[in-house]
Motif scaffolding. Structure first.
Motif, PDB file in Angstrom:
ATOM      1  N   GLU A 183     -17.771 -25.379 -26.764  1.00 57.45           N
ATOM      2  CA  GLU A 183     -16.665 -26.408 -26.340  1.00 57.45           C
ATOM      3  C   GLU A 183     -17.279 -27.209 -25.526  1.00 57.45           C
ATOM      4  N   LEU A 184     -18.079 -26.874 -24.532  1.00 57.55           N
ATOM      5  CA  LEU A 184     -18.756 -27.919 -23.528  1.00 57.55           C
ATOM      6  C   LEU A 184     -19.518 -28.825 -24.064  1.00 57.55           C
ATOM      7  N   ARG A 185     -20.147 -28.270 -25.061  1.00 63.16           N
ATOM      8  CA  ARG A 185     -21.197 -29.431 -25.781  1.00 63.16           C
ATOM      9  C   ARG A 185     -20.491 -30.402 -26.771  1.00 63.16           C
ATOM     10  N   GLY A 186     -19.454 -29.897 -27.083  1.00 65.31           N
ATOM     11  CA  GLY A 186     -18.429 -30.861 -27.905  1.00 65.31           C
ATOM     12  C   GLY A 186     -17.807 -32.052 -26.834  1.00 65.31           C
ATOM     13  N   GLN A 187     -17.524 -31.600 -25.693  1.00 61.63           N
ATOM     14  CA  GLN A 187     -16.995 -32.544 -24.687  1.00 61.63           C
ATOM     15  C   GLN A 187     -17.995 -33.275 -23.995  1.00 61.63           C
ATOM     16  N   LEU A 188     -19.323 -32.835 -23.932  1.00 54.80           N
ATOM     17  CA  LEU A 188     -20.294 -33.591 -23.410  1.00 54.80           C
ATOM     18  C   LEU A 188     -20.851 -34.700 -24.430  1.00 54.80           C
ATOM     19  N   LEU A 189     -20.987 -34.238 -25.640  1.00 53.54           N
ATOM     20  CA  LEU A 189     -21.445 -35.395 -26.675  1.00 53.54           C
ATOM     21  C   LEU A 189     -20.444 -36.272 -26.754  1.00 53.54           C
ATOM     22  N   ARG A 190     -19.285 -36.034 -26.770  1.00 55.99           N
ATOM     23  CA  ARG A 190     -18.311 -37.270 -27.035  1.00 55.99           C
ATOM     24  C   ARG A 190     -18.151 -37.963 -25.586  1.00 55.99           C
ATOM     25  N   PHE A 191     -18.247 -37.368 -24.378  1.00 54.84           N
ATOM     26  CA  PHE A 191     -18.333 -38.094 -23.061  1.00 54.84           C
ATOM     27  C   PHE A 191     -19.636 -39.208 -23.245  1.00 54.84           C
ATOM     28  N   SER A 192     -20.997 -38.386 -23.977  1.00 57.52           N
ATOM     29  CA  SER A 192     -21.837 -39.323 -23.979  1.00 57.52           C
ATOM     30  C   SER A 192     -21.959 -40.351 -24.779  1.00 57.52           C
ATOM     31  N   ALA A 193     -20.912 -40.603 -25.884  1.00 55.98           N
ATOM     32  CA  ALA A 193     -20.743 -41.350 -26.908  1.00 55.98           C
ATOM     33  C   ALA A 193     -19.843 -42.482 -26.137  1.00 55.98           C
ATOM     34  N   GLU A 194     -19.323 -42.344 -24.978  1.00 56.13           N
ATOM     35  CA  GLU A 194     -18.307 -43.190 -24.468  1.00 56.13           C
ATOM     36  C   GLU A 194     -19.027 -44.559 -24.032  1.00 56.13           C
ATOM     37  N   SER A 195     -20.035 -44.537 -23.554  1.00 59.19           N
ATOM     38  CA  SER A 195     -20.948 -45.536 -22.942  1.00 59.19           C
ATOM     39  C   SER A 195     -22.334 -45.207 -22.557  1.00 59.19           C
ATOM     40  N   SER A 196     -23.267 -46.221 -22.479  1.00 56.43           N
ATOM     41  CA  SER A 196     -24.568 -45.961 -22.201  1.00 56.43           C
ATOM     42  C   SER A 196     -24.587 -45.292 -20.765  1.00 56.43           C
ATOM     43  N   GLU A 197     -23.910 -45.526 -19.915  1.00 52.67           N
ATOM     44  CA  GLU A 197     -23.837 -45.063 -18.576  1.00 52.67           C
ATOM     45  C   GLU A 197     -23.413 -43.509 -18.733  1.00 52.67           C
TER      46      GLU A 197
END
Lengths: 696, 696
Positions: A291-305
């Motif tokens: 679940e944390l992986r899923g959240q971080l993957l989506r977080f990372s896809a939100e912007s280059s920063e």
């Protein structure tokens, strides 16, 4: 593969080769992570015809490095130059990056010494001596049980460590290491370096080409290397007795030695403990990481920063997930736990034939089985409130360390929680006080994730949930806590130096939160030590006692993130009928590249085609027995030259924490030959190459 | 709890009470999901003193409704008014919502008939008759094995179904139901309603007050109800034989009957099958759902519009995750599989004492054990390429259904894939052609998630991965596929009507993708049927044959999402020493509210304090034996009055798919009393109340 810290967060336990010989039978084939004071030189001589004499061992020990970030490394040049993996300095590269300058993405090279950058929180240690303190520790715990056993043991350890380094704490660190599950206690004395600076790191996508899909796989094409430099008094440390750098790769079948710090193995666990791992700990870890992986993957896809700041956690979570999935697969294989039960029956039978020993040992297996029931009862409370609290939130770690340190430092050394004893305070202070970037958005995500899991696992109605959340939702509470000012090193310094009074007067939301909840966390920790870890550790000590009486030290101790030496040879393996060769070559990198992440070449490597020798050995495998924590370990030839740096292990090795099968378990190294080629012809790092090859 | 469709996607298997009696012992206590043609009226009479005569059964059967969305329901008023759960019409409410009008969040009430809104894709069915077709099916498969067995069986089923509804397909549907794992085949003939319109749904946060934390827990305070209306020829259907609406709640201890469609149970699985679920299927499901949950949670946190469009998937994933976690906990309990092995040994012993039966049956347990090895080998290929392909992507489902339907419809009925036989085409066409909103951003997330998992599970180098991804990354391929125009119902209609030629000529990226990859998916499906499902189903049929020979129909068949009747009583339970009462009251809602999601009251309910009778029974529990698919089922008293709608089950019931323990397994209902009170005093739905109470 992963650093040991990541692994330790995950769980401190691991996995198997199906046909491996389970202890108590002596180590077979190339199995074993041997201490430097008990290396089986005769066996190596018999098998490989190589003399590993005390001088060889002393030389290698003196060049082997442990990094406080959970990695291994080695000194490879005269002026403090240390070789490790890229993934061991990723955090350091990230510390010095920001929205416009990204050393993780673009790599880093200091062409001048003054450009070398401090790795915050990093300490490098070189093992100076080993001494046996078993009698002192066992005398201190005689007659104690449960939480009292743990307190008495830890108090004695704290005293031994303090004495060991008395008067030289600035340059040395002391650690009592529990070997053979309490069968032996050894005092390890380290020469320490607290000023470690980054010299070179390749681009993240070059170091980790193939990314998560290729992680733990082979063939590989990864330049997973880095160089840091040890400093003393603001100047490069003099390290004349370094390992010699080889610009040539090893040959197929050549004997190979790995000196490093394997993190944790669990090869001595009982069948009941393995069943608990299989049925509870590892499945829950996999769920949590997913679940944390899923959240971080989506977080990372939100912007280059977001991609930049989420990168470290994402890498770590994916890595740990894959390792734990390998462990789970090993444990559900019906042969592993069954073989363990057979070995246990044999050991019990031998004990029962020795009446005096039988009387001393009693039935520790039954004690461990009982403790497993308490592990299940206490699991979520212990892990969610204490052991894994606020999982991966830097701000929370700061807050709890500051609160607890302030409380514990008012107590005598022997009465403190073990991580706050005098011998550990120096590293803790460095970790706490070195400036490091903190990203509030990411902290908020992690805090909300933790609080949501806490409520989910303990239920909305539990007193714990009510204490931690009050009437707030996980999301609103996390948003409030993430406004903490503890990301500012000066704020932390004031609280560290101000002690308990300053902490209690603080209006920082996270400090207040920890002050309000920590008694609950401490209480469940005490309960856990009383009902689970205390009885288990005491029972393990009895089993270890029986093993010693019957087998002596003909076996190696489980890994403890301390220096070990493994022997083996350069060799491919048979993967279900498909022969996997031992070597890959630089040419393979261009063949595997697709142009899309994680199989995209960086611009530097796109331009390097034709500039490097395509026949250079890039990565290679050997049957050395390693586990996470060995990342960055030097792969050393019989002459003591470094020919590579360990950076991974193959899929069959993911069960390695539980056992070893030299037919299929393989360690993966990046060759010094390819590192030399890359430094010279891709990165223009001629100065560094000159340092490395100065002895040639 | 979850609808059966969600569950079916998850896995078609479920879970237990530790001390439940495992078949083949006859159903004990209030266990059992009985067919209407084999209801144990004598046992009910003996235990509860209630006469369940054929007239009672016919009346209830004629008012019980199955919804194609995977739920149950009941006709409760004269003009086609049907009671179900909110979570059964959540998709319908969402279909008619947009960025500025959100019926899921705000609820929906049609005060005039012309305001009632069509639920796209929804079909309601009322069971009209049951007939036995066992002989026809078993004759057709005689002598066949593996994939051939499945083909022959499915062809015969297709023929029986087609004949059963010949000439009346517009108003009836026919389904052959496999009972007792192939021990019986029954033709179920349904009166169907394809025009179903939403009348009332409360706010999502009122229906699901407590959200995921309270899901599967009790006490509860959820108005998880909804009303739809059946239409015929554009007018409300006449339904004079409806259940009578009770405005009073049942009493503690009162007998209670639940008529609904439990989705799937696995109480007849062998110990080896349960082990595979425990070690492989369920852990993998939990991993998959956890990561998807993480992605959806973060997606939903990005904006209120993302929260709105992600809501349905998030709800479904969290629900399925929790249910599967309960199953996992039941399976790792050492008593469950051990008890199953004991029961198997007893059955085998009885078989071996009957030589003729023993010769007929052979050793199906061994065949099933062998098939488990193939299940493990084929697991990721079968689930990632076929059974769970593009998991939850609506666009992909459209594309594959269109491609396969075009191909299959060119074949004779008996030679098609089973989901494209004539008896199934009408529902498929409705599902495909009814307009429904599609959200490209969400589709892209789900497609990328699938393709990433496919690469991760099968490895980057597998021929499957290379076929599906080519040189694209999962992210770029998903972005391209999400530009598909299949979200437009007119585009789908053209392809459906244009058949194979139109499909092959299409330049839609998803149609082209499926055309390029589907042969691979079909091949692994055939392999799976040949090596896993074929042998398993055939072996199960042999075990069923043995059971019938020894026990007859004194046991109930596993659930098959067809109409069943369960009996029991209104009763709380003992939760590890804490008595959980049977009832909650409306007053408890305000007591539990914290003001923060998911414990926040909607404005309507904030204002309702003082306007509703706080002593009204809100939710209640009974020991009826239910599983997912029963959502929306009427809870009926001895007089045949509806007193509630089932909407959940408690945590101990999550093992219910594997067994039942009436001491702790409880079904959770929302009372008709509280629904009446809410319609009248909170929602101002006097017209609906008048319809419901017209018979009073």
């Amino acid at each position: 593969m992963q650093t040991w810290n990541a692994e330790r967060l995950a769980l401190s336990l691991l996995g198997v080769a199906m046909l491996a010989c389970f202890l108590p039978c002596p180590a077979h084939a190339d199995e074993g992570m041997w201490t430097f004071d008990n290396f089986p030189s005769a066996a190596v001589k018999a098998k490989y015809g190589v003399d590993i004499d005390p001088a060889w061992l002393d030389h290698v020990r003196g060049a082997a490095v442990r990094l406080s970030t959970g990695c291994s490394a080695s000194i490879v040049a005269a002026n403090g130059i240390v070789l490790s993996n890229h993934h061991c300095v990723r955090a350091c590269a990230q510390q010095h990056s920001n929205a416009t300058r990204d050393y993780v993405k673009d790599g880093f090279l200091a062409t001048r010494r003054e450009d070398e950058i401090l790795c915050a929180g990093m300490v490098a240690e070189v093992l100076a001596s080993i001494s046996d303190v078993t009698d002192r520790v066992t005398a201190a715990v005689a007659g104690k049980t449960g939480d009292e056993f743990i307190k008495a043991r830890d108090a004695q350890i704290a005293a031994v460590e303090k004495e060991g380094c008395a008067g030289k704490e600035d340059k040395y660190s002391c650690e009592v290491v529990t070997m053979y599950q309490g069968g032996q206690y050894k005092l390890y004395n380290y020469r320490k370096y607290t000023d470690v600076r980054l010299v070179f790191a390749p681009e993240g996508d070059t170091a980790f080409f193939g990314g998560d899909p290729d992680n733990y796989n082979f063939p590989r094409y990864d330049l997973d290397c880095s160089f840091v430099r040890l400093y003393e008094n603001g100047k490069p440390a003099a390290t004349p007795d370094h390992l010699r750098w080889s610009t040539l790769p090893p040959k197929e079948g050549e004997p190979l030695f790995v000196a490093g710090n394997p993190g944790t193995t669990q090869r001595l666990l009982t069948a009941d403990q393995l069943s608990t791992l299989r049925d509870l700990n590892i499945p829950e870890i996999l769920i949590l990481y997913s679940e944390l992986r899923g959240q971080l993957l989506r977080f990372s896809a939100e912007s280059s920063e977001h991609a930049r700041i989420g990168n470290r956690d994402l890498f770590s979570v994916e890595n740990s997930f894959k390792a734990n999935r390998g462990k789970e697969r090993a444990l559900v294989d019906t042969t592993l736990i069954a073989a363990k039960r057979v070995a246990e029956r044999e050991l019990k039978a031998r004990v029962s034939k020795a009446p005096k020993l039988a009387a001393e040992v009693g039935n520790p297996w039954s004690d461990i089985a009982k403790a497993q029931l308490h592990e299940k009862e206490l699991y979520f409370r212990y892990y969610d409130l204490e052991s894994r609290a606020a999982y991966r939130s830097d701000l929370f770690e700061y807050a709890r360390d500051l609160v607890r340190a302030a409380q514990e430092r008012t107590k005598p050394n022997g009465e403190r929680l073990r991580e706050f004893t005098d011998s550990r305070l120096a590293l803790l202070a460095k970790t706490l006080l070195d400036p490091q970037p903190v990203y509030p958005e990411l902290e908020q995500l992690k805090l909300a994730f933790w609080l949501t899991k806490l409520r989910e696992n303990l239920t909305a109605d539990s007193p714990d949930t009510r204490l931690f959340l009050g009437k707030e939702s996980p999301e609103t509470l996390a948003a409030r806590l993430a406004t903490s000012k503890l990301g500012d090193a000066a704020v932390r310094k004031a609280l560290w130096e101000g002690g308990l009074q300053a902490v209690q007067a603080s209006d920082d939301p996270l400090i207040r939160f920890v002050l309000a909840t920590d008694a609950d966390s401490r209480a469940v920790r005490k309960l856990y030590e009383d009902e689970v870890s205390g009885p288990v550790e005491q029972a393990q000590q009895k089993i270890a006692h029986a093993r010693f009486a019957l087998y002596g030290t003909s076996v190696y101790p489980d890994a403890t993130f301390t220096l070990r030496l493994s022997y083996g040879k350069v060799e491919g393996w048979d993967n279900n009928g498909v022969a996997v060769p031992a070597f890959t070559y630089l040419s393979g990198l261009w063949e595997r590249a697709t142009g899309q992440f994680p199989f995209a070449l960086t611009p530097r490597w796109q331009n390097a085609h034709g500039k490097v020798d395509p026949h250079t050995v890039f990565n290679f495998v050997s049957d050395n027995d390693i586990v996470p924590g060995n990342s960055g370990s030097p792969a050393i030839d019989a002459e003591g030259q470094v020919v590579g740096a360990i950076f991974d292990l193959n899929i069959p090795s993911l069960g390695g924490p539980f056992g070893f099968d030299d037919r299929v378990n393989r360690a993966v190294s990046v060759s010094t030959a390819s590192i030399t080629e890359a430094l010279r012809n891709v990165y223009g790092a001629q100065g560094l190459v000159t340092e490395l090859t100065a002895g040639d």
